[in-house]
Scaffold this motif. Structure first.
Motif, PDB file in Angstrom:
ATOM      1  N   PRO A  86       0.828  -1.209   0.000  1.00 44.50           N
ATOM      2  CA  PRO A  86       0.000   0.000   0.000  1.00 44.50           C
ATOM      3  C   PRO A  86       0.863   1.261   0.000  1.00 44.50           C
ATOM      4  N   VAL A  87       0.379   2.299  -0.674  1.00 48.60           N
ATOM      5  CA  VAL A  87       1.196   3.495  -0.871  1.00 48.60           C
ATOM      6  C   VAL A  87       1.625   4.141   0.451  1.00 48.60           C
ATOM      7  N   LEU A  88       0.777   4.079   1.487  1.00 47.52           N
ATOM      8  CA  LEU A  88       1.158   4.698   2.761  1.00 47.52           C
ATOM      9  C   LEU A  88       2.233   3.915   3.501  1.00 47.52           C
ATOM     10  N   GLU A  89       2.541   2.715   3.014  1.00 48.23           N
ATOM     11  CA  GLU A  89       3.635   1.926   3.603  1.00 48.23           C
ATOM     12  C   GLU A  89       4.939   2.102   2.826  1.00 48.23           C
ATOM     13  N   THR A  90       4.885   2.805   1.702  1.00 47.30           N
ATOM     14  CA  THR A  90       6.110   3.011   0.942  1.00 47.30           C
ATOM     15  C   THR A  90       6.985   4.041   1.641  1.00 47.30           C
ATOM     16  N   THR A  91       8.276   3.967   1.364  1.00 47.68           N
ATOM     17  CA  THR A  91       9.251   4.824   2.039  1.00 47.68           C
ATOM     18  C   THR A  91       9.913   5.773   1.044  1.00 47.68           C
ATOM     19  N   GLU A  92      10.585   6.750   1.592  1.00 49.69           N
ATOM     20  CA  GLU A  92      11.349   7.654   0.731  1.00 49.69           C
ATOM     21  C   GLU A  92      12.433   6.885  -0.014  1.00 49.69           C
ATOM     22  N   ALA A  93      12.973   5.857   0.632  1.00 53.22           N
ATOM     23  CA  ALA A  93      13.990   5.027  -0.027  1.00 53.22           C
ATOM     24  C   ALA A  93      13.392   4.293  -1.231  1.00 53.22           C
ATOM     25  N   ASP A  94      12.146   3.825  -1.101  1.00 50.38           N
ATOM     26  CA  ASP A  94      11.464   3.191  -2.233  1.00 50.38           C
ATOM     27  C   ASP A  94      11.340   4.178  -3.396  1.00 50.38           C
TER      28      ASP A  94
END
Length: 251
Positions: A97-105
């Protein structure tokens, strides 16, 4: 007898890139296998040479300008110039889910999938302009994705980076059309490569295959055949194209 045409293929140590490199070599094109993975890259280059083709391996981190400059220097030293540049190296993150993505991703997919094209253009286009002055063909193919055309929940930033790659391709096609340098994009569907487990997410591989009318994943050969065609003389009037190689997925 004219000198052989020369192709630089990034991410050519495995997957789609290896298939593209091998397909070019089959047509007598000299190939520069560019990859961060030395073992895989060397093996692909050695296999091409063993079969009578021309190839060298150059280690390349596509997110670094100096790496691109080194690839160009090595290519020029080995083969005298370059005709085709295939920006195939790509990266993703595990579907979530998009809210679990990180800046590193976010940084990973944009550095490898988009900034790499920025460096490719700045380093390679001047060389391709020289190729054109000498009367040789010049073409660039950016390996994008069907995910750059249609939504793919779970891979939002990956999709965005591939959509940007398609937009870049179209803009470059217009800008360098007068110079007769062609820019096209290939948009593979879910493929049999080392990254395929990253795209699956909540769905099973079987469920994804069911969304493809021809009933199978893309293979390196499928992507290679289309990429080599877009660089061929037969495709001399094709530029700015984002070609789905997707078994009907976008139909």
């Amino acid at each position: 007898m004219s000198s052989p045409r020369v192709a630089i293929v990034t991410g050519a140590g495995s997957g789609f890139g290896a298939g593209i490199a091998q397909r070019f070599a089959k047509d007598g094109v000299a190939v520069v296998v560019a990859d961060v993975a030395e073992e895989g890259g060397n093996k692909v280059a050695q296999d091409i040479v063993a079969k009578g083709g021309k190839a060298i391996f150059v280690k390349c981190d596509v997110t670094k300008r100096e790496a691109w400059e080194n690839v160009l220097a090595e290519t020029t030293a080995a083969f005298g110039g370059v005709n085709f540049v295939i920006n195939n190296a790509g990266a993703t993150y595990a579907s979530k889910p998009v809210l679990e993505t990180t800046e590193a991703d976010f940084d990973k997919v944009n550095d490898v999938n988009l900034k790499s094209i920025f460096y490719s253009v700045h380093v390679m286009v001047p060389a391709l302009l020289e190729t054109r002055k000498k009367g040789g063909p010049a073409a660039v193919v950016n390996v994008a994705s069907t995910a750059g055309i249609m939504g793919r929940p779970g891979l939002t930033w990956y999709c965005a980076s591939k959509a940007a790659a398609i937009s870049v391709t179209k803009n470059l096609a217009i800008e360098f059309g007068p110079d007769q340098i062609r820019f096209n994009a290939i948009c593979p569907v879910f493929g049999n490569t080392g990254l395929k487990h990253m795209f699956v997410g909540q769905a099973s591989e079987e469920q994804i295959i069911k969304t493809i009318p021809l009933g199978r994943a893309s293979e390196p050969e499928d992507i290679a055949n289309s990429t080599v065609f877009l660089c061929s003389d037969e495709a001399s009037f094709l530029t700015g194209v984002a070609l789905p190689v997707d078994g009907g997925r976008l139909a």
